[in-house]
Motif scaffolding. Structure first.
Motif, short mmCIF file in Angstrom:
data_model
loop_
_atom_site.label_atom_id
_atom_site.label_comp_id
_atom_site.label_asym_id
_atom_site.label_seq_id
_atom_site.Cartn_x
_atom_site.Cartn_y
_atom_site.Cartn_z
N GLN A 81 0.85 -1.19 0.00
CA GLN A 81 0.00 0.00 0.00
C GLN A 81 0.88 1.24 0.00
O GLN A 81 1.80 1.36 0.81
CB GLN A 81 -0.90 0.01 1.25
CG GLN A 81 -1.99 1.04 1.23
CD GLN A 81 -3.18 0.61 0.39
OE1 GLN A 81 -3.18 -0.49 -0.16
NE2 GLN A 81 -4.15 1.48 0.26
N VAL A 82 0.59 2.15 -0.91
CA VAL A 82 1.36 3.39 -1.03
C VAL A 82 0.56 4.53 -0.43
O VAL A 82 -0.64 4.69 -0.71
CB VAL A 82 1.67 3.68 -2.51
CG1 VAL A 82 2.34 5.03 -2.66
CG2 VAL A 82 2.57 2.58 -3.09
N GLN A 83 1.21 5.33 0.39
CA GLN A 83 0.58 6.53 0.94
C GLN A 83 1.22 7.75 0.29
O GLN A 83 2.45 7.81 0.12
CB GLN A 83 0.76 6.60 2.45
CG GLN A 83 0.00 5.54 3.22
CD GLN A 83 0.72 4.21 3.25
OE1 GLN A 83 1.93 4.16 3.45
NE2 GLN A 83 -0.01 3.13 3.05
N LEU A 84 0.37 8.72 -0.05
CA LEU A 84 0.83 9.94 -0.71
C LEU A 84 0.33 11.14 0.07
O LEU A 84 -0.86 11.23 0.39
CB LEU A 84 0.27 10.00 -2.15
CG LEU A 84 0.62 8.82 -3.05
CD1 LEU A 84 -0.17 8.89 -4.36
CD2 LEU A 84 2.10 8.76 -3.33
N VAL A 85 1.23 12.05 0.38
CA VAL A 85 0.87 13.25 1.13
C VAL A 85 1.36 14.47 0.38
O VAL A 85 2.57 14.67 0.21
CB VAL A 85 1.47 13.22 2.55
CG1 VAL A 85 1.09 14.49 3.30
CG2 VAL A 85 0.99 11.99 3.31
N GLU A 86 0.41 15.30 -0.07
CA GLU A 86 0.74 16.51 -0.80
C GLU A 86 0.93 17.69 0.15
O GLU A 86 0.36 17.72 1.24
CB GLU A 86 -0.38 16.88 -1.80
CG GLU A 86 -0.72 15.84 -2.83
CD GLU A 86 -1.95 15.04 -2.46
OE1 GLU A 86 -2.64 14.53 -3.36
OE2 GLU A 86 -2.23 14.92 -1.24
N SER A 87 1.71 18.64 -0.31
CA SER A 87 1.88 19.89 0.42
C SER A 87 2.26 20.99 -0.58
O SER A 87 2.61 20.69 -1.72
CB SER A 87 2.95 19.76 1.51
OG SER A 87 4.19 19.42 0.93
N GLY A 88 2.18 22.23 -0.12
CA GLY A 88 2.63 23.34 -0.95
C GLY A 88 1.54 24.17 -1.60
O GLY A 88 1.83 25.18 -2.23
N GLY A 89 0.29 23.74 -1.45
CA GLY A 89 -0.80 24.52 -2.02
C GLY A 89 -1.05 25.77 -1.20
O GLY A 89 -0.46 25.98 -0.14
N GLY A 90 -1.97 26.61 -1.70
CA GLY A 90 -2.31 27.82 -0.98
C GLY A 90 -2.79 28.89 -1.93
O GLY A 90 -2.97 28.64 -3.13
N PRO A 91 -3.00 30.09 -1.42
CA PRO A 91 -3.42 31.19 -2.26
C PRO A 91 -2.22 31.86 -2.93
O PRO A 91 -1.13 31.93 -2.35
CB PRO A 91 -4.08 32.16 -1.27
CG PRO A 91 -3.37 31.90 0.02
CD PRO A 91 -3.00 30.44 0.02
N VAL A 92 -2.44 32.34 -4.14
CA VAL A 92 -1.38 33.02 -4.90
C VAL A 92 -2.05 33.96 -5.89
O VAL A 92 -3.16 33.69 -6.35
CB VAL A 92 -0.45 32.00 -5.60
CG1 VAL A 92 -1.21 31.19 -6.65
CG2 VAL A 92 0.77 32.67 -6.20
N GLN A 93 -1.38 35.03 -6.20
CA GLN A 93 -1.92 35.95 -7.20
C GLN A 93 -1.57 35.48 -8.61
O GLN A 93 -0.57 34.78 -8.82
CB GLN A 93 -1.36 37.35 -6.97
CG GLN A 93 -1.93 38.02 -5.71
CD GLN A 93 -1.62 39.50 -5.66
OE1 GLN A 93 -0.60 39.94 -6.17
NE2 GLN A 93 -2.51 40.26 -5.04
N ALA A 94 -2.40 35.87 -9.54
CA ALA A 94 -2.14 35.54 -10.95
C ALA A 94 -0.76 36.02 -11.35
O ALA A 94 -0.33 37.11 -10.97
CB ALA A 94 -3.21 36.18 -11.83
N GLY A 95 -0.06 35.15 -12.09
CA GLY A 95 1.30 35.42 -12.49
C GLY A 95 2.34 34.89 -11.52
O GLY A 95 3.54 34.87 -11.84
#
Length: 125
Positions: free
Chosen positions: A1-15
């Protein structure tokens, strides 16, 4: 079984830019082809970028070409998605995926073995 944990998302302005990370555990990482999918509200889940187990081969959705870069560090069991020149239409939940069969990515998202929990990316204009 593989577990995947994402990080690094959030709000950002266009560009602006964001780098998503996905840490994998529970399997032999370089046996798995990895990909990032995204799903915006009211839209179907779509593939953004795919990278082979060795890292030698990549593929991108037309919407990502020239702006996003997928990469992996097999020593750290981590896959990345560098996103530059972000647009409001990139707003979505981004999911990390893993599958031992590269062909499953062509068959469709329901065939993919492992999914992370997702990370929200919100791009404001």
């Amino acid at each position: 079984q593989v577990q995947l944990v994402e990080s690094g998302g959030g709000p950002v302005q266009a560009g602006g830019s964001l780098r998503l990370s996905c840490a994998a555990s529970g399997g032999t990482f370089n046996d798995y082809h990895m990909a990032w999918f995204r799903q915006a509200p009211g839209k179907e889940r779509e593939s953004v970028a795919i990278i082979s187990g060795s890292g030698d081969s990549t593929d991108y959705a037309d919407s990502a070409k020239g702006r996003f870069t997928i990469s992996r560090d097999n020593a750290k069991n981590t896959v990345y998605l560098q996103m530059n020149s972000l647009k409001p239409e990139d707003t979505a939940v981004y999911y990390c995926t893993a599958d031992i069969r590269l062909g499953d990515y062509r068959r469709g998202s329901r065939y993919i073995d492992y999914w992370g929990q997702g990370t929200q990316v919100t791009v404001s204009s």
